[in-house]
Design a protein around this motif. Structure first.
Motif, short mmCIF file in Angstrom:
data_model
loop_
_atom_site.label_atom_id
_atom_site.label_comp_id
_atom_site.label_asym_id
_atom_site.label_seq_id
_atom_site.Cartn_x
_atom_site.Cartn_y
_atom_site.Cartn_z
N GLY A 58 30.77 37.47 46.65
CA GLY A 58 31.38 38.77 46.94
C GLY A 58 32.45 38.63 47.99
N LEU A 59 32.88 39.79 48.46
CA LEU A 59 34.02 39.83 49.36
C LEU A 59 33.57 39.82 50.83
N VAL A 60 34.26 39.04 51.63
CA VAL A 60 34.00 38.98 53.06
C VAL A 60 35.31 39.23 53.80
N ALA A 73 31.56 31.16 38.57
CA ALA A 73 31.90 31.25 37.15
C ALA A 73 30.77 30.53 36.44
N GLU A 74 30.03 31.25 35.60
CA GLU A 74 28.89 30.64 34.92
C GLU A 74 28.77 31.23 33.53
N PHE A 75 27.90 30.62 32.71
CA PHE A 75 27.73 31.05 31.31
C PHE A 75 27.60 32.56 31.22
N TYR A 76 28.23 33.39 30.72
CA TYR A 76 29.59 33.60 30.38
C TYR A 76 30.09 34.79 31.17
N VAL A 77 29.90 34.70 32.49
CA VAL A 77 30.29 35.80 33.38
C VAL A 77 30.93 35.25 34.65
N PHE A 78 31.67 36.12 35.29
CA PHE A 78 32.09 35.87 36.68
C PHE A 78 31.19 36.72 37.56
N ARG A 79 30.72 36.14 38.65
CA ARG A 79 29.91 36.92 39.59
C ARG A 79 30.62 36.94 40.95
N PRO A 80 30.93 38.14 41.45
CA PRO A 80 30.78 39.43 40.80
C PRO A 80 31.80 39.61 39.67
N ALA A 81 31.43 40.48 38.71
CA ALA A 81 32.29 40.70 37.55
C ALA A 81 33.49 41.57 37.92
N VAL A 82 33.27 42.44 38.90
CA VAL A 82 34.35 43.31 39.37
C VAL A 82 34.53 43.09 40.86
N VAL A 83 35.75 42.80 41.26
CA VAL A 83 36.06 42.55 42.66
C VAL A 83 37.10 43.57 43.12
N ARG A 84 36.86 44.18 44.27
CA ARG A 84 37.84 45.12 44.82
C ARG A 84 38.48 44.50 46.05
N VAL A 85 39.81 44.42 46.04
CA VAL A 85 40.53 43.83 47.17
C VAL A 85 41.67 44.75 47.57
N THR A 129 51.07 44.93 44.07
CA THR A 129 50.97 46.13 43.24
C THR A 129 49.50 46.48 43.00
N PRO A 130 49.06 47.66 43.48
CA PRO A 130 47.69 48.10 43.19
C PRO A 130 47.49 48.27 41.70
N GLY A 131 46.24 48.13 41.26
CA GLY A 131 45.94 48.30 39.85
C GLY A 131 44.80 47.40 39.43
N GLU A 132 44.55 47.36 38.14
CA GLU A 132 43.46 46.57 37.59
C GLU A 132 44.00 45.30 36.97
N MET A 148 34.15 35.81 28.14
CA MET A 148 34.01 35.63 29.58
C MET A 148 35.23 36.17 30.30
N GLN A 149 35.07 37.34 30.89
CA GLN A 149 36.18 37.92 31.64
C GLN A 149 35.68 38.77 32.80
N GLY A 150 36.56 39.06 33.70
CA GLY A 150 36.22 39.87 34.86
C GLY A 150 37.39 40.76 35.22
N THR A 151 37.24 41.46 36.34
CA THR A 151 38.27 42.42 36.76
C THR A 151 38.49 42.31 38.27
N VAL A 152 39.74 42.28 38.65
CA VAL A 152 40.09 42.43 40.06
C VAL A 152 40.79 43.78 40.21
N ILE A 153 40.20 44.64 41.03
CA ILE A 153 40.82 45.95 41.27
C ILE A 153 41.51 45.90 42.63
N VAL A 154 42.81 46.08 42.60
CA VAL A 154 43.60 46.04 43.83
C VAL A 154 43.82 47.49 44.28
N GLU A 155 43.29 47.78 45.48
CA GLU A 155 43.39 49.13 46.00
C GLU A 155 44.57 49.24 46.96
N PRO A 156 45.20 50.42 47.03
CA PRO A 156 46.36 50.59 47.91
C PRO A 156 46.04 50.15 49.33
N GLY A 157 47.01 49.56 50.01
CA GLY A 157 46.81 48.98 51.33
C GLY A 157 46.24 49.95 52.36
#
Ligand code: CUA
Length: 158
Positions: A58-60, A73-85, A129-132, A148-157
């Protein structure tokens, strides 16, 4: 030494192509910030899921505002699957695998890592650029590789 005119032309054409391709490599390295990994760090793939940094991925956020994301990255997921930065500040992704070779590519950015068991892959990027952003595994890792896919959600600064 006598060289036929047509042969000389081909030699110049081949030399020209070499120069063109070398130029293309240099242009993508400089313009696209593409470069070989500069980070070698090992980790025990047998225990990383139960102890240490990657057991609780996760995020620190550090006191100075820097953001680090530890991932598996492991069979067939990213952990965490959704990351917010947050946008606008450098984010360092640290990722490793407990099983086989995977990939970690954040589509639309220059983050594109090979994730090998036993090694920690690392890349730092700043999202302007914020977004998914879609994360894909781009190393064939088994039957469900294509899922096997994941998401990075970029939130406005902040
Ligand atoms: Cu994991 Cu392909």
């Amino acid at each position: 030494m006598h060289v036929e005119r047509t042969e000389r032309l081909w030699m110049w054409a081949a030399t020209g192509m070499l120069a063109l391709f070398t130029g293309a490599i240099v242009a993508t390295a400089v313009g696209g910030s593409a470069h070989p990994p500069s980070h070698t760090e090992t980790v025990n793939p047998e225990t990383l899921s139960v102890t240490g940094e990657f057991a609780t991925p996760g995020l620190v956020s550090a006191a100075d505002g820097a953001v680090t994301v530890s991932m598996r990255a492991e069979f067939y997921v990213f952990r965490p699957a959704v990351v917010r930065v947050p946008a606008g500040i450098p984010v360092t992704f640290r990722i490793t695998s407990p099983d086989v070779l995977h990939g970690f590519q954040i589509v639309g950015t220059n983050v594109n890592l090979t994730v090998a068991p036993g090694y920690v892959s690392q890349a730092t990027t700043t999202f302007d650029t914020p977004g998914e952003y879609l994360v894909v595994c781009n190393e064939y890792c088994g039957l469900a590789h294509h899922l096997m896919q994941g998401t990075v959600i970029v939130e406005p600064g902040r």
